[in-house]
Design a protein around this motif. Structure first.
Motif, PDB file in Angstrom:
ATOM      1  N   LYS A 185       9.078  -4.733  -8.288  1.00 10.85           N
ATOM      2  CA  LYS A 185       9.226  -4.222  -6.930  1.00 10.85           C
ATOM      3  C   LYS A 185       9.427  -2.700  -6.891  1.00 10.85           C
ATOM      4  O   LYS A 185       8.893  -2.015  -6.012  1.00 10.85           O
ATOM      5  CB  LYS A 185      10.391  -4.912  -6.213  1.00 10.85           C
ATOM      6  CG  LYS A 185      10.621  -4.355  -4.818  1.00 10.85           C
ATOM      7  CD  LYS A 185      11.572  -5.184  -4.007  1.00 10.85           C
ATOM      8  CE  LYS A 185      12.127  -4.412  -2.808  1.00 10.85           C
ATOM      9  NZ  LYS A 185      11.132  -3.615  -2.088  1.00 10.85           N
ATOM     10  N   ASP A 191       6.836  -0.567  -4.797  1.00  7.22           N
ATOM     11  CA  ASP A 191       7.278   0.226  -3.643  1.00  7.22           C
ATOM     12  C   ASP A 191       6.729   1.650  -3.735  1.00  7.22           C
ATOM     13  O   ASP A 191       6.317   2.235  -2.733  1.00  7.22           O
ATOM     14  CB  ASP A 191       8.812   0.266  -3.571  1.00  7.22           C
ATOM     15  CG  ASP A 191       9.392  -1.011  -2.967  1.00  7.22           C
ATOM     16  OD1 ASP A 191       8.613  -1.836  -2.435  1.00  7.22           O
ATOM     17  OD2 ASP A 191      10.627  -1.190  -3.028  1.00  7.22           O
ATOM     18  N   ASN A 198       3.023   1.494  -3.052  1.00  6.73           N
ATOM     19  CA  ASN A 198       2.832   1.225  -1.636  1.00  6.73           C
ATOM     20  C   ASN A 198       2.993   2.484  -0.791  1.00  6.73           C
ATOM     21  O   ASN A 198       2.221   2.721   0.133  1.00  6.73           O
ATOM     22  CB  ASN A 198       3.855   0.166  -1.213  1.00  6.73           C
ATOM     23  CG  ASN A 198       3.419  -0.593   0.003  1.00  6.73           C
ATOM     24  OD1 ASN A 198       3.841  -0.282   1.099  1.00  6.73           O
ATOM     25  ND2 ASN A 198       2.549  -1.554  -0.181  1.00  6.73           N
TER      26      ASN A 198
END
Ligand code: NAD
Ligand code: MG
Length: 330
Positions: free
Chosen positions: A233, A237, A240
């Motif tokens: 993650k 992130d 993203n």
């Protein structure tokens, strides 16, 4: 280049005097219904009698009817039930109530592209597909923003199918972020490919293979879980919000160098060949017929067995213990 539309390109008055029936009140259904209502459209939610969502939708201020009645009352009918039930619900409860000039809408192309639903030729058939989960479609709308959405026209009986799609997309807030034009074929095939090869199938198998490699080599499963699963993650992130560039800028030079030399060994020729095969099975309908068989006559046996097997994997049990140590995780 893909065509993009914004609020200024959408004529919301196309929905004047029209009733929009949204079938289903799940992730997408609640967001579309509430956003459209707040945008000033006339909205009905169509549900099964006795559905737990009935009182929820009513207390949110929506008019709720049984599916057949909602389909009858709607000039625009948006199908937001799970895709594996879509054809059954449409054929038995909706189709008979669609009149000439009505607009049938979807948020995913599967049932149209693979001919599970064959709408009458007197209807417009349009897709408005937000590129995000329903709760984001709702929360962004409430913040005055929106989630980018795809628009596609499968059947244009009225000559205004695209206008209706744009107006609907604006009503759910998508025109604030951007509406991208595509086709049912492109949306369906790329969506299936992405979730199988990369987002769901690819990523979980990659994490699992990394976890198993470390555990088989004698490392502690907890360490393997942190390194190969939990930290995904943090990296994603960064990707993203700023692309690979920002991720590579943030990690150490050791990590960036390892990324360049080792990544292409893991995802080499063999993985790329597998991706091509997956895409070809999606394009020629092999995957779709397998899926339809599994959720029809197959009784979901293979699906349930996979769920059980994954849930009992060491990765799942170690992960569930480790997550308890992290108070910020719900
Ligand atoms: P969901 O499972 O969250 O909700 C489905 C709703 O349909 C529920 O309210 C359920 O009660 C209702 N329902 C189930 N069976 C029914 C029946 N027989 N009759 C009437 N209602 C019934 O589904 P979702 O994720 O909102 O997906 C809906 C559509 O949106 C699908 O086509 C999906 O591909 C698409 N979509 C979903 C997302 C997402 O992130 N969830 C994103 C884009 C598009
Ligand atoms: Mg109707």
């Amino acid at each position: 280049m893909v065509k993009k539309f914004y609020d200024k390109d959408c004529d919301f008055s196309q929905l004047d005097g029209k009733t929009i029936s949204i079938i289903g009140y799940g992730s997408q259904g609640h967001a579309h219904a509430l956003n459209l209502k707040d945008s000033g459209a006339s909205v009905i939610t169509g549900l099964r009698k006795g559905s737990a969502n009935w009182p929820k939708a009513e207390s949110a201020g929506l008019r709720v009817m049984e599916v057949e009645d909602a389909a009858e009352a709607g000039d625009i009918v948006m199908m937001l039930v799970p895709d594996e039930y879509g054809a059954r619900v449409y054929n038995s409860q909706v189709a008979g109530h669609m009149k000439e000039g009505d607009v049938l809408m979807f948020a995913h192309g599967f049932n149209i592209h693979y001919n599970q639903i064959e709408p009458a030729s007197c209807l417009d058939v349009v897709m408005v597909a937000p590129k995000g989960p329903g709760h984001t479609v709702r929360s962004q709308y409430l913040e005055g923003k929106g989630v980018p959405s795809l628009l596609a026209v499968h059947q244009d009986r009225s000559g205004k199918a695209r206008e209706y799609g744009l107006a609907y997309a604006a009503g759910i807030g998508a025109g604030r972020a951007g509406i991208l034009e595509t086709t049912f074929k492109e949306e369906t095939e790329t969506d299936l490919f992405g979730e199988q090869a990369v987002l769901c199938g690819g990523v979980t198998e990659l994490m699992k293979a990394g976890f198993e490699t470390l555990v088989e080599a004698g490392y502690e499963p907890e360490m393997a879980y942190f390194e190969c699963v939990h930290e995904m993650k943090l990296i994603i992130d960064l990707v993203n919000s700023g692309g690979f560039e920002m991720m590579r800028h943030s990690v150490s030079n050791t990590a960036e160098y390892g990324d360049y030399v080792s990544g292409r060994k893991v995802i080499g020729k063999c993985a790329r060949e597998a991706m091509k095969q997956i895409l070809s099975d999606i394009q020629d309908g092999t995957f779709a017929s397998e899926f339809i068989q599994e959720f029809g006559a197959g009784g979901q046996a293979r699906f349930s067995a996979s769920r059980r097997k994954e849930a009992s994997h060491q990765l799942a049990t170690v992960g569930s213990e480790l997550r308890k140590m992290m108070s910020w995780l719900k």
